[in-house]
Write a protein that holds these residues in place. Structure first.
Motif, PDB file in Angstrom:
ATOM      1  N   CYS A   1     -29.626  25.221  69.281  1.00 41.82           N
ATOM      2  CA  CYS A   1     -30.022  24.197  70.253  1.00 41.82           C
ATOM      3  C   CYS A   1     -30.318  24.773  71.636  1.00 41.82           C
ATOM      4  N   GLN A   2     -30.141  26.082  71.803  1.00 43.47           N
ATOM      5  CA  GLN A   2     -30.376  26.712  73.100  1.00 43.47           C
ATOM      6  C   GLN A   2     -31.854  27.057  73.273  1.00 43.47           C
ATOM      7  N   ASP A   3     -32.252  27.326  74.522  1.00 39.87           N
ATOM      8  CA  ASP A   3     -33.650  27.683  74.770  1.00 39.87           C
ATOM      9  C   ASP A   3     -33.927  29.121  74.326  1.00 39.87           C
TER      10      ASP A   3
ATOM     11  N   GLU B   1     -32.205  31.955  60.673  1.00 38.17           N
ATOM     12  CA  GLU B   1     -31.133  30.984  60.423  1.00 38.17           C
ATOM     13  C   GLU B   1     -31.112  29.899  61.499  1.00 38.17           C
ATOM     14  N   LEU B   2     -31.345  30.285  62.736  1.00 36.14           N
ATOM     15  CA  LEU B   2     -31.322  29.321  63.840  1.00 36.14           C
ATOM     16  C   LEU B   2     -32.475  28.330  63.735  1.00 36.14           C
ATOM     17  N   VAL B   3     -33.638  28.820  63.325  1.00 35.23           N
ATOM     18  CA  VAL B   3     -34.787  27.922  63.122  1.00 35.23           C
ATOM     19  C   VAL B   3     -34.467  26.913  62.025  1.00 35.23           C
ATOM     20  N   ARG B   4     -33.898  27.403  60.935  1.00 33.81           N
ATOM     21  CA  ARG B   4     -33.541  26.501  59.836  1.00 33.81           C
ATOM     22  C   ARG B   4     -32.511  25.478  60.286  1.00 33.81           C
ATOM     23  N   ALA B   5     -31.500  25.921  61.030  1.00 29.84           N
ATOM     24  CA  ALA B   5     -30.454  25.014  61.518  1.00 29.84           C
ATOM     25  C   ALA B   5     -31.044  23.961  62.454  1.00 29.84           C
ATOM     26  N   LYS B   6     -31.956  24.388  63.322  1.00 29.50           N
ATOM     27  CA  LYS B   6     -32.590  23.453  64.260  1.00 29.50           C
ATOM     28  C   LYS B   6     -33.377  22.386  63.504  1.00 29.50           C
ATOM     29  N   ASN B   7     -34.095  22.805  62.486  1.00 29.98           N
ATOM     30  CA  ASN B   7     -34.916  21.872  61.712  1.00 29.98           C
ATOM     31  C   ASN B   7     -34.077  20.929  60.853  1.00 29.98           C
ATOM     32  N   CYS B   8     -32.968  21.429  60.321  1.00 31.46           N
ATOM     33  CA  CYS B   8     -32.134  20.641  59.411  1.00 31.46           C
ATOM     34  C   CYS B   8     -31.094  19.785  60.139  1.00 31.46           C
ATOM     35  N   GLY B   9     -30.686  20.222  61.330  1.00 30.69           N
ATOM     36  CA  GLY B   9     -29.644  19.499  62.049  1.00 30.69           C
ATOM     37  C   GLY B   9     -28.240  19.925  61.685  1.00 30.69           C
ATOM     38  N   TYR B  10     -28.115  20.994  60.917  1.00 28.62           N
ATOM     39  CA  TYR B  10     -26.805  21.535  60.569  1.00 28.62           C
ATOM     40  C   TYR B  10     -26.968  23.013  60.232  1.00 28.62           C
ATOM     41  N   ALA B  11     -25.846  23.736  60.219  1.00 33.38           N
ATOM     42  CA  ALA B  11     -25.863  25.151  59.844  1.00 33.38           C
ATOM     43  C   ALA B  11     -24.786  25.420  58.807  1.00 33.38           C
ATOM     44  N   LEU B  12     -25.022  26.439  58.010  1.00 38.25           N
ATOM     45  CA  LEU B  12     -24.069  26.852  56.974  1.00 38.25           C
ATOM     46  C   LEU B  12     -23.565  28.263  57.249  1.00 38.25           C
ATOM     47  N   ASP B  13     -22.348  28.493  56.839  1.00 40.48           N
ATOM     48  CA  ASP B  13     -21.750  29.836  56.836  1.00 40.48           C
ATOM     49  C   ASP B  13     -21.243  30.042  55.414  1.00 40.48           C
TER      50      ASP B  13
ATOM     51  N   VAL C   1     -19.763  24.187  57.007  1.00 43.50           N
ATOM     52  CA  VAL C   1     -20.979  23.494  57.429  1.00 43.50           C
ATOM     53  C   VAL C   1     -20.675  22.816  58.759  1.00 43.50           C
ATOM     54  N   ALA C   2     -21.605  22.932  59.717  1.00 44.97           N
ATOM     55  CA  ALA C   2     -21.373  22.411  61.066  1.00 44.97           C
ATOM     56  C   ALA C   2     -22.590  21.664  61.582  1.00 44.97           C
ATOM     57  N   ALA C   3     -22.337  20.710  62.464  1.00 47.87           N
ATOM     58  CA  ALA C   3     -23.400  19.951  63.120  1.00 47.87           C
ATOM     59  C   ALA C   3     -23.118  19.924  64.622  1.00 47.87           C
ATOM     60  N   PRO C   4     -24.169  19.840  65.444  1.00 45.10           N
ATOM     61  CA  PRO C   4     -23.988  19.902  66.896  1.00 45.10           C
ATOM     62  C   PRO C   4     -23.544  18.573  67.498  1.00 45.10           C
TER      63      PRO C   4
ATOM     64  N   TYR D   1     -23.743  16.492  71.087  1.00 43.17           N
ATOM     65  CA  TYR D   1     -24.543  16.444  72.313  1.00 43.17           C
ATOM     66  C   TYR D   1     -23.866  15.579  73.369  1.00 43.17           C
ATOM     67  N   ASP D   2     -24.105  15.936  74.641  1.00 44.46           N
ATOM     68  CA  ASP D   2     -23.617  15.093  75.729  1.00 44.46           C
ATOM     69  C   ASP D   2     -24.698  14.095  76.132  1.00 44.46           C
ATOM     70  N   MET D   3     -24.483  13.396  77.221  1.00 42.47           N
ATOM     71  CA  MET D   3     -25.411  12.334  77.633  1.00 42.47           C
ATOM     72  C   MET D   3     -26.788  12.871  78.014  1.00 42.47           C
ATOM     73  N   ASN D   4     -26.864  14.168  78.319  1.00 42.50           N
ATOM     74  CA  ASN D   4     -28.145  14.782  78.655  1.00 42.50           C
ATOM     75  C   ASN D   4     -28.800  15.451  77.450  1.00 42.50           C
ATOM     76  N   ARG D   5     -28.288  15.150  76.293  1.00 42.18           N
ATOM     77  CA  ARG D   5     -28.702  15.743  75.009  1.00 42.18           C
ATOM     78  C   ARG D   5     -28.635  17.271  75.056  1.00 42.18           C
ATOM     79  N   ARG D   6     -27.568  17.758  75.639  1.00 44.09           N
ATOM     80  CA  ARG D   6     -27.268  19.191  75.649  1.00 44.09           C
ATOM     81  C   ARG D   6     -26.185  19.446  74.617  1.00 44.09           C
ATOM     82  N   ALA D   7     -26.394  20.442  73.752  1.00 43.63           N
ATOM     83  CA  ALA D   7     -25.401  20.753  72.717  1.00 43.63           C
ATOM     84  C   ALA D   7     -24.187  21.397  73.378  1.00 43.63           C
ATOM     85  N   VAL D   8     -23.067  20.677  73.398  1.00 42.25           N
ATOM     86  CA  VAL D   8     -21.872  21.146  74.102  1.00 42.25           C
ATOM     87  C   VAL D   8     -20.785  21.634  73.150  1.00 42.25           C
ATOM     88  N   ALA D   9     -20.920  21.326  71.873  1.00 40.39           N
ATOM     89  CA  ALA D   9     -19.875  21.672  70.909  1.00 40.39           C
ATOM     90  C   ALA D   9     -20.428  21.503  69.503  1.00 40.39           C
ATOM     91  N   ALA D  10     -19.568  21.765  68.529  1.00 37.34           N
ATOM     92  CA  ALA D  10     -19.928  21.534  67.133  1.00 37.34           C
ATOM     93  C   ALA D  10     -18.684  21.102  66.376  1.00 37.34           C
TER      94      ALA D  10
END
Length: 199
Positions: free
Chosen positions: A91-93, A125-137, A148-151, A153-162
């Motif tokens: 979710c980062q730039d 892996e990051l592209v896949r996670a961004k497209n799917c909305g979740y990541a696997l380990d 399996v994890a999902a992001p 978001y805070d009120m500014n739609r910034r990914a702050v945790a998972a």
């Protein structure tokens, strides 16, 4: 101090303390949702934030089943080896990801035979996670453990945790679609509680 045989608080400890204090509201808001997820999937649940190049485990709900995840509240793990780390990184730039991959090319090391240490493979892996909305380990931090994890978001739609679900591979593979659905729903619910209107 080698003369006095004493220690003093250094800048890294101050950074860690500020990160924890800054996330105290997140932990309080998320806890009921984490407990509900645990009751639903009967596996270990972790709440994590990105701290420097690592994942910092902010909270955990343990399962009572045999064979559990060995994470600890207050513990850290390389972000590239965890589903939580990968989904927050996704979710980062581009500049942030570039910096992370440059660091990774110098410092990454394998925790298991499945750990991703190649920056270009991580990018995919990051592209896949961004497209799917979740990541696997898949056994990347611990042999035989799938997460399996999902992001969140805070009120500014910034990914702050998972939020993540972790369990032994034979249980997680059997119910993988359920795990993905439930962890994504839980992450979206916590995001809404934090004020994310589009989650």
């Amino acid at each position: 101090d080698p003369v006095r045989k004493s220690y003093r608080v250094g800048p890294r400890l101050m950074l860690l303390a500020s990160a924890i204090l800054g996330q105290s509201d997140l932990r309080r808001v998320a806890r009921p949702e984490l407990e509900h997820l645990s009751d639903t999937v009967h596996e270990t649940i972790n709440l994590s934030v990105l701290l420097e190049h690592d994942i910092f485990y902010l909270d955990k709900v343990e399962t009572h089943r045999s064979i559990v995840c060995n994470t600890q509240i207050g513990g850290r793990a390389p972000a590239y080896a965890t589903s939580s780390g990968k989904v927050i990184l996704s979710c980062q730039d581009e500049a942030y990801i570039d910096d992370y991959c440059q660091w990774m090319s110098r410092k990454a090391y394998p925790l298991t035979s499945n750990t991703i240490t190649d920056p270009e493979r991580l990018r995919r892996e990051l592209v896949r996670a961004k497209n799917c909305g979740y990541a696997l380990d898949n056994g990347e931090i611990e042999e035989g453990l799938i997460c399996v994890a999902a992001p969140i978001y805070d009120m500014n739609r910034r990914a702050v945790a998972a939020v993540s679900v972790s369990g032994p591979d034979y249980r997680m593979k059997e119910d993988q679609n359920v795990m993905i659905r439930e962890v994504c729903q839980t992450a979206a619910g916590i995001s809404r509680l934090l004020g994310c209107r589009s989650c």
